[in-house]
Enzyme design. Structure first.
Site, PDB file in Angstrom:
ATOM      1  NE  ARG A  81      -2.644   1.025   3.386  1.00  0.00           N
ATOM      2  CZ  ARG A  81      -3.311   0.613   4.667  1.00  0.00           C
ATOM      3  NH1 ARG A  81      -4.324   0.433   4.401  1.00  0.00           N
ATOM      4  NH2 ARG A  81      -2.694   0.828   5.767  1.00  0.00           N
ATOM      5  CE  LYS A 184      -2.164   4.678   7.015  1.00  0.00           C
ATOM      6  NZ  LYS A 184      -3.419   5.044   7.680  1.00  0.00           N
ATOM      7  CD  GLU A 220     -11.832   5.848   4.431  1.00  0.00           C
ATOM      8  OE1 GLU A 220     -11.302   4.667   5.013  1.00  0.00           O
ATOM      9  OE2 GLU A 220     -11.218   6.407   3.728  1.00  0.00           O
TER      10      GLU A 220
HETATM   11  N1  PLP Z   1      -9.220   4.422   6.376  1.00  0.00           N
HETATM   12  C1  PLP Z   1      -8.295   5.256   6.797  1.00  0.00           C
HETATM   13  C2  PLP Z   1      -8.711   6.753   6.279  1.00  0.00           C
HETATM   14  C3  PLP Z   1      -7.209   4.927   7.585  1.00  0.00           C
HETATM   15  O1  PLP Z   1      -6.170   6.032   8.022  1.00  0.00           O
HETATM   16  C4  PLP Z   1      -6.986   3.554   7.869  1.00  0.00           C
HETATM   17  C5  PLP Z   1      -5.835   3.435   8.722  1.00  0.00           C
HETATM   18  O2  PLP Z   1      -4.956   2.831   8.371  1.00  0.00           O
HETATM   19  C6  PLP Z   1      -7.897   2.808   7.634  1.00  0.00           C
HETATM   20  C7  PLP Z   1      -9.210   3.114   6.620  1.00  0.00           C
HETATM   21  C8  PLP Z   1      -7.886   1.374   8.377  1.00  0.00           C
HETATM   22  O3  PLP Z   1      -6.887   0.784   7.372  1.00  0.00           O
HETATM   23  P1  PLP Z   1      -5.995  -0.317   7.854  1.00  0.00           P
HETATM   24  O4  PLP Z   1      -7.007  -1.368   8.380  1.00  0.00           O
HETATM   25  O5  PLP Z   1      -5.326  -0.885   6.698  1.00  0.00           O
HETATM   26  O6  PLP Z   1      -5.180   0.036   9.006  1.00  0.00           O
HETATM   27  C1  COI Z   2      -4.080   3.308  11.305  1.00  0.00           C
HETATM   28  O1  COI Z   2      -5.134   2.597  11.878  1.00  0.00           O
HETATM   29  O2  COI Z   2      -3.068   2.611  11.272  1.00  0.00           O
HETATM   30  C2  COI Z   2      -4.058   4.542  10.952  1.00  0.00           C
HETATM   31  O3  COI Z   2      -3.274   4.895  10.601  1.00  0.00           O
HETATM   32  C3  COI Z   2      -5.173   5.279  11.686  1.00  0.00           C
HETATM   33  C4  COI Z   2      -4.472   6.605  12.290  1.00  0.00           C
HETATM   34  C5  COI Z   2      -4.133   6.872  13.526  1.00  0.00           C
HETATM   35  C6  COI Z   2      -4.369   7.720  11.334  1.00  0.00           C
END
Ligand code: PLP
Ligand code: COI
Length: 337
Positions: A81, A184, A220
């Protein structure tokens, strides 16, 4: 050396650890990893990250198992990612091997900060890629800095595994369908700050965003994906402006394991009233059940003051795999040595 952290009351925040790791991309190639004990970086005043937001970060967690082994959850997905985010805003990509070397090294150097098994806390690993080379015109940098630091953390929402309330907003967007929402990158989080502040002021844990084009579909949930459960089906939004969550992807697999059907498709706001359970999911949020969603006109969707049955099963199963209590049948866990 031991430390005097009270693991079970740790918030989700920054704790100073012993070391971080860093490396630069210069003249078309990555250098070797440096170990640093400084919490600061020395940056050019015209670095593109400072002016034009050339920045991407990741977040993953390391867990201490009952067996004393440190486990990392699906780190390769975070590497992928971050490469995708780098492509999205024209930064140098961090190769998977270098990503791995960096996260393993920084965890090993900070072993004493890995929270003990059973504490409910984990070691949050934060890789960060920034444009460090100077530009004044809007152009990508020629130099990049990749760093990883760690911090022991507790639950993202202070409620822990208890239902939180969300503000459904029509006044703010986080990202546009053809914009950067699927990467991200820091700019998306800057764009979310005012709406989050508004949510916090109203006593909500976070914001539930609608799609910015039609304002009809759920996007989201702050820094987490959204899911809803009804009729034995796990349903999660398909959208071009949300971050593809690794937790959500894993929950889809686990939901199927539990005998649920799964759907990834546009979820209209009007569907909110038909869900039996809803929640936010992400690395930081794990699963945060949502008790109530309220929009800016005061319209309310109520789900309950206790976590739902299926959300609880999914939460327990995910954590059991992450900490090694349950067999890693999908090959999601790697040991850090
Ligand atoms: N959506 C956003 C905007 C986020 O910052 C995150 C965190 O990383 C997620 C979703 C969840 O992603 P993940 O499950 O890969 O941490
Ligand atoms: C995560 O879930 O890892 C995130 O990046 C969330 C956040 C603290 C920005």
């Amino acid at each position: 050396m031991e430390n005097d952290i009270n693991w079970s009351s740790l918030p989700f925040g920054y704790v100073k650890t012993d070391y971080n790791v860093r490396t630069y991309y210069r003249n078309g190639k990555w250098g070797s990893l440096e170990i640093s004990s400084s919490e600061h970086v020395d940056l050019h005043i015209a670095a593109t990250s400072l002016h034009y937001g050339q920045e991407s970060f990741e977040g993953l967690k390391a867990f201490m198992g009952k067996d004393g082994k440190i486990r990392l959850f699906r780190w390769e997905e975070n590497a992928k990612r971050m490469q995708n985010s780098a492509k999205g805003i024209l930064m140098a990509e961090v190769p998977t091997d270098l990503f791995k070397e960096a996260i393993y090294k920084v965890i090993n150097l900070n072993k004493r900060f890995v929270p003990p098994y059973g504490s409910g806390a984990s070691l949050y690993v934060r890789p960060l890629l920034i444009g460090s080379g100077p530009q004044v015109g809007v152009k990508p940098a020629n130099e990049y800095l990749f760093m990883v630091f760690v911090s022991p953390v507790g639950p993202y929402f202070k409620e822990g595994f208890k239902p939180v309330n969300m503000l459904l907003t029509r006044e703010f967007d986080r990202a546009a369908p053809l914009g950067t929402g699927k990467y991200k990158v820091g700019g998306n989080y800057a764009a979310s700050l005012t709406s989050m502040e508004k949510a916090h002021e109203g006593g909500f844990a976070n914001v539930l965003y609608l799609d910015s084009k039609e304002k009809k579909y759920i996007d989201e949930c702050g820094p987490a994906n959204f899911f809803g459960i009804k009729n034995n089906t796990y349903i999660t939004p398909k959208s071009d402006s949300i971050l593809p969550s690794i937790t959500n992807m894993s929950l889809i697999t686990l939901a199927e394991e539990l005998g649920l059907k799964t759907e990834r498709r546009p979820v209209a706001e009007t569907e909110l009233e038909s869900f039996e359970e809803v929640g936010a999911c992400g690395t930081a949020a794990v699963i945060s059940p949502i008790g109530k969603i309220v929009d800016e006109t005061g319209k309310e969707y109520f789900y309950g003051n206790q976590p739902g049955k299926i959300s609880t099963k999914l939460y327990n199963k995910l954590l059991a795999i992450q900490t090694g209590d349950e067999a890693d049948k999908f090959g999601w866990v790697d040991f850090v040595e």
